[in-house]
Design a protein around this motif. Structure first.
Motif, PDB file in Angstrom:
ATOM      1  N   VAL A   1     -12.212  -6.010  -6.179  1.00 46.98           N
ATOM      2  CA  VAL A   1     -11.160  -5.310  -5.449  1.00 46.98           C
ATOM      3  C   VAL A   1      -9.977  -6.252  -5.278  1.00 46.98           C
ATOM      4  O   VAL A   1     -10.128  -7.379  -4.804  1.00 46.98           O
ATOM      5  CB  VAL A   1     -11.661  -4.847  -4.059  1.00 46.98           C
ATOM      6  N   ARG A   2      -8.785  -5.774  -5.673  1.00 48.08           N
ATOM      7  CA  ARG A   2      -7.564  -6.559  -5.552  1.00 48.08           C
ATOM      8  C   ARG A   2      -6.489  -5.693  -4.901  1.00 48.08           C
ATOM      9  O   ARG A   2      -6.525  -4.465  -4.990  1.00 48.08           O
ATOM     10  CB  ARG A   2      -7.070  -7.057  -6.923  1.00 48.08           C
ATOM     11  N   SER A   3      -5.519  -6.330  -4.266  1.00 49.89           N
ATOM     12  CA  SER A   3      -4.398  -5.581  -3.696  1.00 49.89           C
ATOM     13  C   SER A   3      -3.439  -5.203  -4.819  1.00 49.89           C
ATOM     14  O   SER A   3      -3.294  -5.928  -5.803  1.00 49.89           O
ATOM     15  CB  SER A   3      -3.671  -6.408  -2.639  1.00 49.89           C
ATOM     16  N   ARG A   4      -2.825  -4.065  -4.668  1.00 51.06           N
ATOM     17  CA  ARG A   4      -1.935  -3.580  -5.730  1.00 51.06           C
ATOM     18  C   ARG A   4      -0.619  -4.338  -5.761  1.00 51.06           C
ATOM     19  O   ARG A   4      -0.155  -4.748  -6.814  1.00 51.06           O
ATOM     20  CB  ARG A   4      -1.668  -2.083  -5.534  1.00 51.06           C
ATOM     21  N   GLU A   5      -0.015  -4.548  -4.604  1.00 49.52           N
ATOM     22  CA  GLU A   5       1.332  -5.119  -4.569  1.00 49.52           C
ATOM     23  C   GLU A   5       1.346  -6.590  -4.943  1.00 49.52           C
ATOM     24  O   GLU A   5       2.150  -7.027  -5.774  1.00 49.52           O
ATOM     25  CB  GLU A   5       1.932  -4.923  -3.175  1.00 49.52           C
TER      26      GLU A   5
ATOM     27  N   ASP B   1      -2.623  -7.520   3.649  1.00 51.85           N
ATOM     28  CA  ASP B   1      -2.743  -8.594   2.663  1.00 51.85           C
ATOM     29  C   ASP B   1      -2.090  -9.857   3.218  1.00 51.85           C
ATOM     30  O   ASP B   1      -0.922  -9.829   3.630  1.00 51.85           O
ATOM     31  CB  ASP B   1      -2.056  -8.139   1.373  1.00 51.85           C
ATOM     32  N   ILE B   2      -2.796 -10.967   3.233  1.00 55.33           N
ATOM     33  CA  ILE B   2      -2.280 -12.222   3.765  1.00 55.33           C
ATOM     34  C   ILE B   2      -1.077 -12.705   2.966  1.00 55.33           C
ATOM     35  O   ILE B   2      -0.209 -13.412   3.481  1.00 55.33           O
ATOM     36  CB  ILE B   2      -3.383 -13.325   3.760  1.00 55.33           C
ATOM     37  N   VAL B   3      -0.960 -12.283   1.703  1.00 50.81           N
ATOM     38  CA  VAL B   3       0.149 -12.711   0.846  1.00 50.81           C
ATOM     39  C   VAL B   3       1.385 -11.849   1.049  1.00 50.81           C
ATOM     40  O   VAL B   3       2.484 -12.353   1.269  1.00 50.81           O
ATOM     41  CB  VAL B   3      -0.274 -12.698  -0.636  1.00 50.81           C
ATOM     42  N   SER B   4       1.214 -10.523   0.977  1.00 50.79           N
ATOM     43  CA  SER B   4       2.368  -9.623   0.952  1.00 50.79           C
ATOM     44  C   SER B   4       2.590  -8.829   2.228  1.00 50.79           C
ATOM     45  O   SER B   4       3.667  -8.266   2.421  1.00 50.79           O
ATOM     46  CB  SER B   4       2.213  -8.627  -0.206  1.00 50.79           C
TER      47      SER B   4
END
Length: 325
Positions: A274-278, A227-230
């Motif tokens: 679809v989304r990342s969980r964290e 994930d580019i964010v987390s």
């Protein structure tokens, strides 16, 4: 530390009210090998659910998690714990009252105790809650697994679980205290500084990047995508295939627990988002026209991903995922 000599698995024990609701925050995450609902902290061996609820045995409902700290550090478990309870209520949790529902962190060694104390102090200093942080931090003692009926209750009785969880007030409380307008504003300010405009729009506003004009749609290197964010690991190059659509496509995620699926009715159609969980980043959509045997096609925006080549995985802390290539 309670370790498995071969796989170096550790234990973490948390109490946060009804143990039905303390399983789902941790399940299916990478590095989580098992979650057991049970009772701890009391003075009677092998207590029953009825005995614990009677408040005569001194036990607290809790979950015991078996995890691999190399994949999922204890500090990340603590972060999830704080976001799953009311840390200011020592007399129970939500509509469940009494000592058997009190919140507590049961540490299994000195390192866990230090990390738990530090995370508790960090939460206190944050000022997020206007009441004292009341979660106790205690040494782990004998843990007794609850009756089979209570194990994975949310999967055995999903409808009743959802009604119970909603009615308890837990979800409303967590939304109010952990997903505030201030939280979103601060996150967006930080992300605008380190993401490109396209990365921000895709991950935060569910935009879609142009096909064939993005970074990874035809990437052929070995490695993993995070994930580019987390930085949360999401996909492996092993599962990437050319779908001819112009976006990176994968037959499956690295771990099912890293992905959230939501119904999407935008643009006059029905799709599965679809989304990342964290980090809750928008990633793309899931379709059923992928390769067999699964038939899945995770159509993902490059802008939501960062690719880590195989030769850099160890130095960037993802060495444990080399076996996934």
């Amino acid at each position: 530390m309670e370790n498995n000599a071969q796989s170096q698995l550790h234990k973490a024990t948390f109490a946060g009210g009804c143990f039905w609701c303390m399983v789902t925050p941790f399940e299916e995450l990478p590095g989580i090998h098992g979650i057991v609902s049970g009772y701890t902290g009391g003075h009677v061996a092998n207590p029953t659910y009825e005995e614990v609820c009677s408040e005569t045995t001194g036990h607290t409902e809790a979950v015991q998690i078996t995890f691999d700290p190399g994949l999922f550090p204890y500090r990340k478990l603590l972060d999830i714990y704080w976001r799953s309870v009311d840390p200011t209520d020592a007399e129970g949790q939500f509509h469940d009252r009494g000592s058997s529902y009190r919140p507590a962190i049961f540490y299994h060694d000195e390192q866990q105790r230090e990390e738990a104390e530090a995370s508790k102090e960090e939460l206190r200093r944050s000022g997020r809650f206007d009441k004292p942080i009341a979660v106790s931090i205690e040494p782990a003692v004998e843990f007794y697994a609850a009756e089979e009926y209570h194990q994975d209750y949310h999967t055995k009785n999903p409808l009743r679980y959802k009604y119970y969880r909603h009615g308890s007030g837990r979800d409303a409380f967590l939304e109010q205290h952990w997903n505030t307008a201030k939280d979103k504003e601060e996150l967006h300010k930080e992300l605008r500084q380190r993401l490109t405009p396209m990365q921000f729009e895709v991950t935060q506003n569910s935009a879609t990047e142009p096909p064939f004009r993005n970074e990874y749609y035809n990437n052929a290197e070995q490695g993993i995508y995070v994930d580019i964010v987390s930085g949360e690991p999401l996909f492996s190059s092993r599962d990437q295939f050319d779908a001819g659509c112009g976006w990176p496509s994968f037959s499956r995620p690295l771990h099912g627990g890293s992905i959230q699926e939501r119904q999407d009715f935008t643009h006059g159609m029905y799709r599965i988002e679809v989304r990342s969980r964290e980090a809750d980043s928008h990633l793309g959509h899931l379709f059923d026209d992928g390769p067999m045997p699964g038939g899945h096609r995770y159509c993902i925006n490059s802008a939501s991903l960062r690719f880590i080549p195989k030769e850099r995985m160890e130095e960037e802390g993802y060495g444990s995922y080399l076996s996934e290539l």
